[in-house]
Structure formats: C-alpha cells, structure tokens
Write a protein that holds these residues in place. Structure first.
Motif, short mmCIF file in Angstrom:
data_model
loop_
_atom_site.label_atom_id
_atom_site.label_comp_id
_atom_site.label_asym_id
_atom_site.label_seq_id
_atom_site.Cartn_x
_atom_site.Cartn_y
_atom_site.Cartn_z
N ILE A 1 0.85 -1.20 0.00
CA ILE A 1 0.00 0.00 0.00
C ILE A 1 0.88 1.25 0.00
N PRO A 2 0.80 2.08 -1.02
CA PRO A 2 1.66 3.28 -1.08
C PRO A 2 1.15 4.40 -0.19
N SER A 3 2.04 5.32 0.11
CA SER A 3 1.69 6.53 0.85
C SER A 3 2.21 7.74 0.08
N MET A 4 1.55 8.88 0.28
CA MET A 4 1.89 10.10 -0.45
C MET A 4 2.07 11.26 0.52
N PRO A 5 3.07 12.12 0.30
CA PRO A 5 3.28 13.25 1.21
C PRO A 5 2.05 14.15 1.30
N ARG A 6 1.83 14.69 2.48
CA ARG A 6 0.74 15.64 2.70
C ARG A 6 1.22 16.68 3.71
N ASP A 7 0.50 17.79 3.78
CA ASP A 7 0.81 18.78 4.79
C ASP A 7 0.50 18.22 6.18
N THR A 8 1.34 18.56 7.14
CA THR A 8 1.11 18.13 8.51
C THR A 8 0.08 19.04 9.16
N PRO A 9 -1.05 18.50 9.63
CA PRO A 9 -2.04 19.35 10.29
C PRO A 9 -1.42 20.06 11.49
N PRO A 10 -1.61 21.35 11.63
CA PRO A 10 -0.96 22.09 12.72
C PRO A 10 -1.31 21.57 14.10
N GLU A 11 -2.51 21.01 14.27
CA GLU A 11 -2.92 20.53 15.59
C GLU A 11 -2.36 19.14 15.90
N ASN B 1 0.44 19.07 18.62
CA ASN B 1 -0.09 19.19 19.98
C ASN B 1 -0.71 17.87 20.45
N ALA B 2 -1.41 17.18 19.54
CA ALA B 2 -2.04 15.92 19.91
C ALA B 2 -1.01 14.84 20.21
N LEU B 3 0.12 14.87 19.48
CA LEU B 3 1.17 13.88 19.68
C LEU B 3 2.13 14.26 20.80
N GLY B 4 2.29 15.56 21.03
CA GLY B 4 3.28 16.02 22.00
C GLY B 4 4.67 16.09 21.42
N VAL B 5 4.80 16.00 20.09
CA VAL B 5 6.08 16.07 19.41
C VAL B 5 5.83 16.54 17.98
N GLN B 6 6.80 17.25 17.41
CA GLN B 6 6.66 17.75 16.05
C GLN B 6 7.06 16.67 15.05
N PRO B 7 6.16 16.26 14.15
CA PRO B 7 6.53 15.25 13.14
C PRO B 7 7.58 15.78 12.16
N GLU B 8 8.41 14.86 11.68
CA GLU B 8 9.36 15.19 10.62
C GLU B 8 8.62 15.35 9.28
N ALA B 9 7.61 14.52 9.08
CA ALA B 9 6.82 14.55 7.83
C ALA B 9 5.54 13.77 8.06
N CYS B 10 4.60 13.96 7.14
CA CYS B 10 3.28 13.34 7.25
C CYS B 10 2.87 12.84 5.86
N PHE B 11 2.19 11.69 5.82
CA PHE B 11 1.84 11.05 4.56
C PHE B 11 0.40 10.54 4.62
N THR B 12 -0.28 10.63 3.51
CA THR B 12 -1.64 10.10 3.39
C THR B 12 -1.58 8.66 2.88
N VAL B 13 -2.37 7.80 3.50
CA VAL B 13 -2.51 6.41 3.07
C VAL B 13 -3.97 6.25 2.66
N LEU C 1 -7.49 12.72 9.56
CA LEU C 1 -6.46 11.71 9.75
C LEU C 1 -6.91 10.33 9.29
N GLY C 2 -8.21 10.16 9.07
CA GLY C 2 -8.73 8.86 8.70
C GLY C 2 -8.97 7.98 9.90
N LEU C 3 -8.86 6.67 9.69
CA LEU C 3 -9.13 5.71 10.76
C LEU C 3 -8.13 5.83 11.90
N GLY C 4 -6.86 6.08 11.58
CA GLY C 4 -5.85 6.14 12.63
C GLY C 4 -4.55 6.71 12.12
N ILE C 5 -3.54 6.73 13.01
CA ILE C 5 -2.21 7.22 12.63
C ILE C 5 -1.17 6.14 12.89
#
Length: 271
Positions: free
Chosen positions: A120-130, A133-145, A177-181
């Motif tokens: 299953i491929p993933s594609m880069p996406r913008d990281t939601p600003p919130e 805060n929800a994770l408690g850490v800044q992601p390096e990158a975010c991808f849509t599946v 975010l869909g079903l999960g992260i």
C-alpha cells in the motif's frame, strides 16, 4: 443452544502475553453481521476473525469492537495458526479470500507464518498544525494512506516513538487523519519501529498491526534501499515482524512473517 469454537492467539510474538491478541472463530457458514459484531464487542480485543471454508481455502472477515475492517494482519496470522494446528495439521500453505483480495499464508520450515499481503503506497501531505499538539512532538513529515484510510507520521528517532503519549481524544476528533495514525522512525536494533493509534476504529493503541506494515514496508524499502526489512512495533506488549517487498507480475506485494502463541481455547454459547 448453539455453541461455536473460539481461540485466542497472541500474534507476532514468541512469548505468551506479548504481541497482539486476536480472537478466532471458525464457522461452518456465515452468521448475521450484527451477531459477529456483537461477538467482537463482547471479546473486547482489537480484532476478532471469522472464517468459513470454501473450495480453494477459506473466506475471512475481521471485526473490531465497533466495526468491520477490510484487512487485518495479526488476526489473519492467528487464524492461520488455528488452521495449521487444529484443522489442517499436515498443511503448509493456505489461501484466504477477503475484502482485500486473496491472501496466502505459508508455514515456513522455521515455524514462522508468512502472510502474502498487498503493498500500500503513501503520499506526502501537509502536517495538520494541531497534530503536533495531539502527539506532543513535532513530526518530521506526514503522509496520506488513501487505500486504508490512515495517516503515516514520521518522527525523528526511535526514542521519540517509544516516548509517545498522544492525546487519544484529540486524535480521534481529527477527521482528516482517517481511521488512525501510523507513527514510525528508523530503528536502532531493527530497520524501523512503529506504533499505531486508531481511536476512530475503537482501538486506542493496537499492540502489533500486520496491515500497517503493508504501508511501512514499501515506505522504508524506498528510504533504506532494501527489500528485506526487520521491524518492531514498540507498544507495551511489543511484536516482531520480518517484511519483504516483492513483485508478483505487475503487482507489488509484501510478505509479512511472524510467530504466534496460543492463549486459550473455548466455546461461545449463543441462544
């Protein structure tokens, strides 16, 4: 009174109380969906698998406590263990028919069970600003599946994945975010580590998730330049998976191998 066999198997582990527990309910014919959902809710595990025999193998379906899902790795591994140990003890290969297509399972000479799953491929996406805060850490990158409706989140290192204490309520409220992260990073004693949080599917954190490695294996194969990968899901229970990216004709597939340990065997009593 009707009764059904039930097994609980710890998948993707070689020790009891590790890996991901799945309930497995072999059937002679399909039950009403509402009844299968009620059984999954009663079991209160991340997944309950039901399967029925067909001409070339078995049809399989998977239910969380709140919904049916199109693909589940650990409950497929657990179902295959039940079949090899109880229903077809001389067999070494079987085929499941599922909502995600045909899924073969092979019992290898070393005793590991190898799942043949889609890539299953993933594609880069913008990281939601919130999200930070929800994770408690800044992601390096975010991808849509898109295919399995999850979001892949890359963190800086394994320690950050292990330390994660996300705000589950906040993650569940983020509809985009869909079903999960799926949270991942390069590993120190393996190729990569991950954790999976799916509050929208009724699962705060899944201990070990075979299906997310359909996404993680091609993602890390591209980044690391290797097709064979060792993975560790670093939840509290933890689990080990060996993955290999393969081409079958024009289709990319992921072989996901793991071990399984039985916990209980019993019967479900229905009115």
């Amino acid at each position: 009174m009707q009764s059904l066999p039930i097994y609980q198997i710890d998948a993707f582990t070689d020790r009891l109380f590790g890996g991901n527990p799945a309930a497995v309910v072999p059937l002679e014919h399909w039950l009403d969906e509402r009844l299968m959902q009620a059984i999954a809710l009663e079991n209160n595990l991340s997944e309950t698998a039901f399967f029925v025999p067909v001409d070339d193998g078995y049809e399989i379906r998977w239910f969380t406590p709140t919904r049916e899902v199109p693909l589940c790795g650990h409950a497929t591994l657990a179902s295959a263990w039940v079949i090899f140990e109880h229903l077809q003890p001389t067999g070494s290969r079987l085929l499941f028919r599922s909502a995600s297509g045909p899924l073969a399972v092979e019992k290898r000479a070393d005793g590991w069970l190898e799942l043949d799953f889609p890539s299953i491929p993933s594609m880069p996406r913008d990281t939601p600003p919130e999200l930070a805060n929800a994770l408690g850490v800044q992601p390096e990158a975010c991808f849509t599946v898109e295919k399995d409706a999850n979001t892949l989140v890359l963190l800086g290192d394994e320690a950050a994945v292990r330390r994660l204490q996300p705000d589950i309520t906040a993650i569940g409220a983020m509809a985009d975010l869909g079903l999960g992260i799926i949270v991942t990073a390069a590993g120190t004693e393996c190729d990569f580590v991950s954790r999976y949080f799916a509050p929208a599917g009724g699962i705060e954190e899944d201990p070990v998730t075979g299906s997310t490695h359909c996404v993680l294996a091609p993602f890390w194969a591209t980044r690391l330049g290797r097709r064979q990968l060792r993975a560790r899901q670093v939840s509290a229970r933890g689990g080990t998976l060996h993955c290999e990216l393969r081409n079958v004709g024009d289709e990319a597939r992921v072989a996901i191998a793991g071990q399984a340990v039985p916990y209980l065997e019993g019967r479900i009593f229905l009115p």
